[in-house]
Design an enzyme around this catalytic site. Structure first.
Site, PDB file in Angstrom:
ATOM      1  CE  LYS A 162      -2.120   3.043   4.310  1.00  0.00           C
ATOM      2  NZ  LYS A 162      -1.998   1.730   4.941  1.00  0.00           N
ATOM      3  CG  ASP A 191       0.245   0.985   7.522  1.00  0.00           C
ATOM      4  OD1 ASP A 191       1.125   0.102   7.411  1.00  0.00           O
ATOM      5  OD2 ASP A 191      -0.962   0.771   7.274  1.00  0.00           O
ATOM      6  CD  GLU A 217      -0.933  -0.388  10.664  1.00  0.00           C
ATOM      7  OE1 GLU A 217      -1.349   0.350  11.585  1.00  0.00           O
ATOM      8  OE2 GLU A 217      -1.637  -0.686   9.689  1.00  0.00           O
ATOM      9  CG  ASP A 242      -3.028  -3.877   8.961  1.00  0.00           C
ATOM     10  OD1 ASP A 242      -3.977  -4.652   9.135  1.00  0.00           O
ATOM     11  OD2 ASP A 242      -3.077  -2.958   8.104  1.00  0.00           O
ATOM     12  CE  LYS A 266      -6.568  -2.620   8.561  1.00  0.00           C
ATOM     13  NZ  LYS A 266      -5.779  -2.622   7.328  1.00  0.00           N
ATOM     14  CD  GLN A 294      -9.673  -5.572   5.098  1.00  0.00           C
ATOM     15  OE1 GLN A 294      -9.124  -5.828   6.152  1.00  0.00           O
ATOM     16  NE2 GLN A 294     -10.285  -6.497   4.384  1.00  0.00           N
TER      17      GLN A 294
END
Ligand code: MUC
Ligand code: MG
Length: 367
Positions: A162, A191, A217, A242, A266, A294
């Site tokens: 992240k 991401d 992402e 996403d 997802k 998720q």
């Protein structure tokens, strides 16, 4: 076989450690267990994880829309008439997790009725997927420790990191620490959950090129339309949409408009039916996909691996299948087991899951 009732059970299970990312943080899995009952006694099970910061849903809204709008429209309908069910569901905009859960539960019933695992009904490509672990915000040392623990305990060697914090160097330091700790064989991708501007993201991608990443992402908002196109055109790695591409139509727009070159699927937000539409669309357009997470518990993860393993293109790269490990407990009777960096499908009719009644009693919030 007809739908007779849709049951919604809110529950809350704390995380051992919160997952933090640029658009929010999750301390407790406050989900809704959805059960679709039929006149032949079969019951389909699914999990709805509301993500208010991404889609605007909450536990209360999931329960409200199912009880007040969807259940009255679907009661009496044929369980196998999924296209008709979807036509009813899509009279209402939004509510992706609520709609996805109903879809998943209907596939579970179909699999049980036919005596076949859902993953075989979807495509039956293989029996397992490689696992990618998602690392939430923390210090470089702690994130590197977590990655090493995941590698040593579960054999996981792919990590989604992240990013999206300011200053940008915070996240670059993390990526450098991960590369140093894990060596060249580990796969890293990032991401941003829309946390950076296009310019910040472009500068970060230059640095990340020297560290070695395979995907980027949602580094900046897709609503920064021109900035995002500029960033994606210059990206040295596939750029994943996403939360900005959550329906088949948004996926098409995103790929055609140059807002992304790859798509995160997802199951928690497009169920099995619309995940398949998205996947086949991406296959046709030559866009790679990632099976995303998720922030799912074990039930959601069973669904993701069932879908991912069902098609060649959805298991071409590792799926994000491990974040249930951060939960303090779960509802499934038979826990999932990640070994050698892979997670196997459940080879039982339907989804092959059963909910532990004692745990459900402990964590449900409606009694
Ligand atoms: C991700 O890929 O963005 C964070 C929020 C959410 O809904 O999913 C996660 C992971
Ligand atoms: Mg994401």
């Amino acid at each position: 076989m007809k739908i007779t009732r849709i049951e919604t059970i809110p529950y809350a299970i704390p995380y051992l450690k919160p997952l933090r990312f640029a658009s929010g943080e999750v301390h407790t899995a406050e989900h809704v267990l959805v059960r679709v009952h039929t006149d032949e006694g079969l019951v389909g099970t699914a999990d709805a994880p509301p993500r208010p910061f991404t889609y605007g849903e909450t536990q209360t809204s999931v329960i409200g829309v199912i009880e007040r709008i969807f259940a009255p429209q679907l009661t009496g309908m044929d369980v196998l008439a999924r296209e008709r069910v979807h036509a009813r569901l899509h009279r209402t905009v939004g509510n992706p997790a609520a709609k996805a859960a109903i879809d998943v539960a209907l596939w579970d019933i179909a699999g049980q009725a036919l005596g076949q695992p859902v993953t075989r009904l979807l495509g039956g490509y293989t029996d397992r997927m490689r696992v990618a672990h998602m690392l939430g915000f923390d210090t470089p040392e702690r994130m590197a420790d977590e990655a090493e623990r995941m590698r040593d305990t579960y054999g996981i060697t792919t990590f989604k990191v992240k990013v999206g914090r300011r200053p940008v160097r915070l996240d670059l330091d993390v990526c450098r620490a991960l590369r140093a700790a894990l060596g060249d064989d580990a796969e890293l991708y990032v991401d941003g959950n829309r946390g950076w501007t296009a310019q910040e993201a472009a500068a970060a991608l230059r640095e990340l090129g020297t560290i070695g990443i395979t995907l980027a992402e949602e580094l900046c908002p897709a609503d920064d339309v021109l900035g995002r196109q500029w960033l994606v055109r210059g990206s040295p790695v596939p750029f994943v949409a996403d939360e900005s591409a959550t329906t088949p139509a948004e996926v098409t727009r995103s790929l055609l408009d140059g807002a992304a070159t790859a798509i995160s699927i997802k199951v928690a937000r497009t169920g099995f039916s619309h995940s398949q539409r998205v996947l086949f669309q991406c296959d046709g357009m030559g866009a790679p996909v990632v099976m995303g997470n998720q922030i799912d518990g074990q039930l959601g993860t069973v669904c993701t691996v069932a879908f991912g393993a069902a098609h060649a293109s959805s298991c071409a790269r590792p799926g994000e299948l491990s974040n249930f490990l951060d939960m303090s407990d779960d509802l499934l009777t038979e826990p999932l087991d990640i070994t050698d960096g892979t997670l196997a499908i459940r080879n039982l009719p339907g989804l092959g899951v059963s909910i532990d009644p004692d745990r459900l009693d402990r964590y449900r919030q409606d009694q």
